[in-house]
Design a protein around this motif. Structure first.
Motif, short mmCIF file in Angstrom:
data_model
loop_
_atom_site.label_atom_id
_atom_site.label_comp_id
_atom_site.label_asym_id
_atom_site.label_seq_id
_atom_site.Cartn_x
_atom_site.Cartn_y
_atom_site.Cartn_z
N ASP A 43 12.24 -19.21 31.29
CA ASP A 43 12.28 -17.94 31.83
C ASP A 43 12.96 -18.12 33.44
OD1 ASP A 43 11.72 -15.58 32.95
OD2 ASP A 43 9.58 -15.50 32.57
N ILE A 44 13.89 -17.58 33.61
CA ILE A 44 14.98 -17.89 34.68
C ILE A 44 14.90 -16.55 35.49
CG2 ILE A 44 17.16 -18.73 35.65
CD1 ILE A 44 17.23 -20.09 33.00
N ALA A 45 14.54 -16.50 36.89
CA ALA A 45 14.70 -15.18 37.44
C ALA A 45 16.00 -15.22 38.33
CB ALA A 45 13.65 -15.34 38.37
N VAL A 46 16.56 -13.77 38.44
CA VAL A 46 17.45 -13.71 39.01
C VAL A 46 17.34 -12.55 40.13
CG1 VAL A 46 18.66 -12.12 37.28
CG2 VAL A 46 20.25 -13.09 38.97
N ARG A 47 17.94 -12.72 41.52
CA ARG A 47 17.83 -11.61 42.47
C ARG A 47 19.07 -11.30 43.18
NH1 ARG A 47 13.32 -14.81 42.19
NH2 ARG A 47 14.26 -16.52 43.34
N THR A 48 19.30 -10.36 43.56
CA THR A 48 20.59 -9.88 44.52
C THR A 48 20.07 -9.25 45.58
OG1 THR A 48 21.73 -9.48 42.36
CG2 THR A 48 22.90 -8.70 44.35
N ARG A 49 20.67 -9.53 46.75
CA ARG A 49 20.30 -8.93 48.09
C ARG A 49 21.79 -8.63 48.68
NH1 ARG A 49 16.65 -13.09 47.72
NH2 ARG A 49 14.46 -12.50 47.93
N VAL A 50 21.76 -7.63 49.42
CA VAL A 50 23.05 -6.94 50.09
C VAL A 50 22.51 -6.86 51.53
CG1 VAL A 50 24.82 -5.42 50.39
CG2 VAL A 50 23.94 -5.98 48.10
N ASN A 51 23.01 -7.81 52.41
CA ASN A 51 22.84 -7.79 53.94
C ASN A 51 21.35 -7.77 53.97
OD1 ASN A 51 25.49 -7.14 54.46
ND2 ASN A 51 24.95 -4.83 54.23
N GLY A 52 20.54 -8.82 53.03
CA GLY A 52 19.30 -9.18 53.30
C GLY A 52 18.22 -8.38 52.53
N GLY A 58 24.60 -9.13 39.97
CA GLY A 58 24.00 -10.38 40.13
C GLY A 58 23.85 -10.93 38.85
N GLU A 59 24.28 -12.09 38.28
CA GLU A 59 24.13 -12.37 36.87
C GLU A 59 24.13 -14.20 36.57
OE1 GLU A 59 26.53 -10.50 33.90
OE2 GLU A 59 27.16 -9.02 35.48
N ILE A 60 23.48 -14.52 35.83
CA ILE A 60 23.57 -15.93 35.29
C ILE A 60 24.41 -16.09 34.44
CG2 ILE A 60 21.95 -17.75 34.21
CD1 ILE A 60 19.54 -16.23 35.03
N PHE A 113 19.63 -9.86 24.52
CA PHE A 113 20.33 -10.71 23.62
C PHE A 113 20.00 -12.14 24.54
CE2 PHE A 113 22.07 -6.66 22.71
CZ PHE A 113 22.11 -6.72 21.21
N PRO A 114 19.32 -12.99 24.17
CA PRO A 114 19.13 -14.35 24.91
C PRO A 114 20.20 -15.14 24.63
CG PRO A 114 17.08 -13.74 23.63
CD PRO A 114 17.91 -12.74 23.01
N PHE A 115 20.52 -16.35 25.51
CA PHE A 115 21.43 -17.01 25.52
C PHE A 115 21.82 -17.61 23.88
CE2 PHE A 115 20.08 -18.35 30.05
CZ PHE A 115 20.59 -17.05 30.61
N ASP A 116 21.02 -18.04 23.45
CA ASP A 116 21.47 -18.49 22.13
C ASP A 116 21.74 -17.41 21.20
OD1 ASP A 116 18.93 -17.20 21.97
OD2 ASP A 116 17.90 -18.72 20.58
N ALA A 117 21.47 -16.32 21.16
CA ALA A 117 21.97 -15.17 20.55
C ALA A 117 23.35 -14.92 20.84
CB ALA A 117 20.98 -13.73 20.69
N LEU A 118 23.64 -14.93 22.10
CA LEU A 118 25.04 -14.59 22.43
C LEU A 118 25.97 -15.69 22.01
CD1 LEU A 118 24.32 -13.66 26.31
CD2 LEU A 118 24.86 -12.08 24.49
N ILE A 119 25.71 -16.89 22.20
CA ILE A 119 26.33 -18.12 21.64
C ILE A 119 26.64 -17.75 20.20
CG2 ILE A 119 26.38 -20.38 21.31
CD1 ILE A 119 25.21 -20.91 24.18
N ARG A 155 18.10 -5.89 46.06
CA ARG A 155 18.64 -4.70 45.33
C ARG A 155 18.39 -4.98 43.89
NH1 ARG A 155 23.22 -2.05 47.88
NH2 ARG A 155 22.59 -1.87 49.91
N GLN A 156 18.52 -6.22 43.50
CA GLN A 156 18.13 -6.38 41.93
C GLN A 156 17.02 -7.53 41.79
OE1 GLN A 156 22.54 -7.26 41.02
NE2 GLN A 156 22.06 -5.69 39.26
N SER A 157 16.10 -7.49 40.95
CA SER A 157 15.28 -8.71 40.50
C SER A 157 14.62 -8.21 39.33
CB SER A 157 13.95 -8.57 41.51
OG SER A 157 13.10 -9.52 41.51
N ASP A 158 14.88 -9.71 38.28
CA ASP A 158 14.50 -9.54 36.84
C ASP A 158 14.49 -10.93 36.51
OD1 ASP A 158 13.71 -8.73 34.49
OD2 ASP A 158 15.13 -6.80 34.72
N SER A 159 14.20 -11.10 35.09
CA SER A 159 14.18 -12.47 34.73
C SER A 159 14.77 -12.65 33.15
CB SER A 159 12.90 -13.38 34.68
OG SER A 159 12.20 -12.81 33.59
N THR A 160 15.29 -13.75 32.67
CA THR A 160 15.84 -13.82 31.44
C THR A 160 14.65 -13.43 30.20
OG1 THR A 160 15.44 -16.03 31.31
CG2 THR A 160 17.57 -15.42 32.02
#
Length: 287
Positions: free
Chosen positions: A198-207, A127-129, A220-226, A210-215
């Motif tokens: 600060d944006i949170a991302v979570r992944t669920r499989v069959n409810g 799971g990703e942004i 390497f934040p978004f501005d650094a990647l660009i 499994r994954q939970s974190d935030s930016t």
């Protein structure tokens, strides 16, 4: 504003998504025939001027990739700080992002099943942004980077794990199986979701979570990647940058837990929504 691409009765379309439904924009903005064209021609203001008049339900349409044919899909590996420790190799934090590319054909839209290939049972979720570039450029300074983001969407950067090790120095094979990942269901424009927040991302499989974190934990934040990507390649409107996955992918379980037909993967990102896909086996003769 939430903007989605879709098909309706076999015809491609795009529109504004609200809780009340979808306001079609197809054939309503002169010279713009798709969401990708709206991004490339910097026509967001024209979309914003269309009065919202929802006439479609999300159940009426089949969601497509928000950007139907991006020039480049960049993917960042091992970008959350605790993921570096997950490898248990004692390595220092990286100085530069890990990077690979994916094809458009390796992704499906929201609600379309991911495909477990005939040659492997090791289909995994990530799971990703994802960032969608609005204004292109080369050598973009970090302090100007967020100005080049059209909006944010969600990605399940599906991976066929055993094929990652086919080559000595690359992961391309395992990252590019047709229909192994998903992007969508829509793009939230950057004026409504701050890429620096600060944006949170979570992944669920069959409810099951499994994954939970935030930016806040990105190495390497978004501005650094660009800034980094544009130092060697020109970014183009509609390009997608998939920014990394948290810990908790199926490969890290003991024993590993792979996706199988009938599973449902949901990637939820605060401020965007939920990307939801089932899993099916590759059909015989499906090329």
């Amino acid at each position: 504003m939430k903007l989605a691409s879709y098909t309706l009765n076999g015809r491609p379309g795009f529109g504004i998504v609200t809780e009340a439904g979808i306001t079609p924009l197809t054939d309503r903005i002169e010279g713009i025939s798709s969401l990708q064209e709206l991004i490339e021609k910097d026509a967001l203001s024209a979309a914003q001027a269309i009065p919202e008049a929802p006439s479609l339900s999300p159940q009426d349409v089949t969601f497509a990739l928000p950007v139907g044919n991006p020039e480049k899909i960049w993917c960042i590996g091992v970008n959350y700080g605790n993921r570096n420790a997950e490898y248990k190799d004692g390595s220092d934090l990286p100085k530069y992002p890990s990077l690979f590319v994916r094809s458009r054909q390796s992704f499906v839209g929201n609600g379309v099943p991911l495909e477990r290939p005939r040659v492997s049972e090791q289909l995994d979720y990530e799971g990703e942004i994802a960032l969608v570039i609005g204004k292109g450029g080369r050598d973009i300074p970090r302090e100007k980077a967020h100005e080049h983001i059209f909006g944010l969407t969600i990605c399940n950067e599906g991976t066929v794990r055993d094929w990652l090790r086919h080559g000595k120095f690359n992961v391309t094979q395992g990252k590019n199986f047709d229909r192994s990942g998903a992007i969508g269901p829509w793009i939230v424009t950057a004026d409504e979701l701050d890429p620096a927040g600060d944006i949170a991302v979570r992944t669920r499989v069959n409810g099951e979570l499994r994954q939970s974190d935030s930016t806040a934990n990105l190495m390497f934040p978004f501005d650094a990647l660009i800034a980094y990507l544009s130092s060697f390649a020109t970014l183009s409107p509609g390009d997608i940058i998939v920014t990394g996955t948290p810990t908790g992918a199926g490969v890290r379980f003991d024993p590993p837990v792979w996706l199988k037909p009938g599973d449902v993967v949901e990637v939820e990102v605060d401020g965007i929504g939920t990307l939801r896909n089932g899993v099916a086996d590759q059909e015989v003769g499906n090329a």
